[in-house]
Design a protein around this motif. Structure first.
Motif, PDB file in Angstrom:
ATOM      1  N   GLY A   8      60.661  44.683  47.282  1.00 17.23           N
ATOM      2  CA  GLY A   8      59.416  44.151  46.743  1.00 17.23           C
ATOM      3  C   GLY A   8      58.510  45.286  46.315  1.00 17.23           C
ATOM      4  O   GLY A   8      58.706  46.430  46.719  1.00 17.23           O
ATOM      5  N   VAL A   9      57.532  44.959  45.494  1.00 14.05           N
ATOM      6  CA  VAL A   9      56.581  45.968  45.011  1.00 14.05           C
ATOM      7  C   VAL A   9      55.174  45.551  45.439  1.00 14.05           C
ATOM      8  O   VAL A   9      54.787  44.396  45.273  1.00 14.05           O
ATOM      9  N   VAL A  10      54.449  46.503  46.010  1.00 13.90           N
ATOM     10  CA  VAL A  10      53.060  46.290  46.402  1.00 13.90           C
ATOM     11  C   VAL A  10      52.232  47.341  45.674  1.00 13.90           C
ATOM     12  O   VAL A  10      52.514  48.536  45.790  1.00 13.90           O
ATOM     13  N   ALA A  11      51.243  46.902  44.905  1.00 14.01           N
ATOM     14  CA  ALA A  11      50.405  47.852  44.169  1.00 14.01           C
ATOM     15  C   ALA A  11      48.980  47.329  44.093  1.00 14.01           C
ATOM     16  O   ALA A  11      48.763  46.122  43.989  1.00 14.01           O
ATOM     17  N   LEU A  12      48.033  48.242  44.154  1.00 15.80           N
ATOM     18  CA  LEU A  12      46.634  47.864  44.027  1.00 15.80           C
ATOM     19  C   LEU A  12      46.260  47.681  42.560  1.00 15.80           C
ATOM     20  O   LEU A  12      45.267  47.040  42.255  1.00 15.80           O
ATOM     21  N   ASP A  13      47.052  48.219  41.662  1.00 16.33           N
ATOM     22  CA  ASP A  13      46.816  48.127  40.220  1.00 16.33           C
ATOM     23  C   ASP A  13      47.964  47.335  39.590  1.00 16.33           C
ATOM     24  O   ASP A  13      49.128  47.738  39.698  1.00 16.33           O
ATOM     25  N   PRO A  14      47.669  46.211  38.911  1.00 18.92           N
ATOM     26  CA  PRO A  14      48.732  45.395  38.313  1.00 18.92           C
ATOM     27  C   PRO A  14      49.604  46.149  37.305  1.00 18.92           C
ATOM     28  O   PRO A  14      50.788  45.866  37.174  1.00 18.92           O
ATOM     29  N   VAL A  15      49.028  47.123  36.613  1.00 18.54           N
ATOM     30  CA  VAL A  15      49.809  47.897  35.642  1.00 18.54           C
ATOM     31  C   VAL A  15      50.873  48.727  36.361  1.00 18.54           C
ATOM     32  O   VAL A  15      52.033  48.808  35.916  1.00 18.54           O
ATOM     33  N   LEU A  16      50.496  49.338  37.481  1.00 13.33           N
ATOM     34  CA  LEU A  16      51.462  50.108  38.260  1.00 13.33           C
ATOM     35  C   LEU A  16      52.557  49.200  38.802  1.00 13.33           C
ATOM     36  O   LEU A  16      53.736  49.572  38.846  1.00 13.33           O
ATOM     37  N   GLU A  17      52.181  47.985  39.201  1.00 12.37           N
ATOM     38  CA  GLU A  17      53.155  47.030  39.729  1.00 12.37           C
ATOM     39  C   GLU A  17      54.187  46.660  38.664  1.00 12.37           C
ATOM     40  O   GLU A  17      55.391  46.676  38.933  1.00 12.37           O
TER      41      GLU A  17
END
Length: 201
Positions: A8-17
């Motif tokens: 899974g991917v966890v990111a505070l920025d949707p672009v990074l996700e």
């Protein structure tokens, strides 16, 4: 799909996700799961390592399925790396180095219980010393434990460590498990960071 590593991917920025998901979907050994889905490994993508990010790493590790964490950060200094590993990260990558093959290797290594970090960061970690930590067992590390942890810190996987030290893979796994259990550590990456901070390596 049962042989694939669920990630899974966890990111505070949707672009990074979106970028991380795209890179991971290109690996034939990985299955990307929806946010919050059960995963063996979680890739946490951030700009800088601060308390909020460390809390995110801890919370991700504390999730019901307790995934291993690979932290990908734009800025990653040695002190940040130690703090991230202590918080529970098993793999460390700088964003500029996190191309598809390297990211997939870091995820697969975390899934198998190994830890990864950029070579220059490992070298810096080996010379990094923080305030000494108490040894709950009072005995430090044995020569065998120190030898295994040094090779873990060098980025070696279990099989390679076994070959270099003429041990079985089971013995290497047992040594690492013994260290993590005795010092109440989360994983082998945490064990390396603890030993470095405590001056045991």
């Amino acid at each position: 799909m049962s042989g694939l590593v669920r990630v899974g991917v966890v990111a505070l920025d949707p672009v990074l996700e979106v970028g991380a998901v795209g890179a991971l979907r290109g690996s034939p050994d990985l299955e990307v799961v929806a946010p919050g889905g059960p995963a063996g490994v979680a890739v946490v993508v951030v700009d800088a390592v601060d308390e909020r990010v460390l809390d995110l790493v801890r919370a991700t590790r504390a999730a019901a399925h307790a995934p291993e964490v690979v932290l990908v950060a734009t800025e990653l200094a040695p002190a940040d790396a130690v703090r991230a590993v202590v918080a529970g990260a098993s793999g460390l990558l700088r964003r500029r180095e996190a191309d598809r093959p390297r990211l997939a290797r870091a995820v697969l290594a975390a899934a198998s219980g190994d830890c990864t970090a950029p070579p220059d960061l490992l070298a810096a970690l080996l010379t990094h010393r923080a305030a000494p930590l108490a040894d709950p067992a009072g005995g430090g590390l044995s020569d065998r434990e120190r030898a295994v942890l040094r090779l873990v810190a060098d980025g070696c996987e279990t099989g390679e460590i076994a070959k270099r030290l003429c041990y079985s893979a089971r013995t290497v796994t047992g040594v690492v498990h013994g260290i993590t259990h005795r010092f109440r550590l989360r994983n082998r990456a945490h064990a390396v960071a603890y030993a470095l901070r405590a001056g045991l390596l």
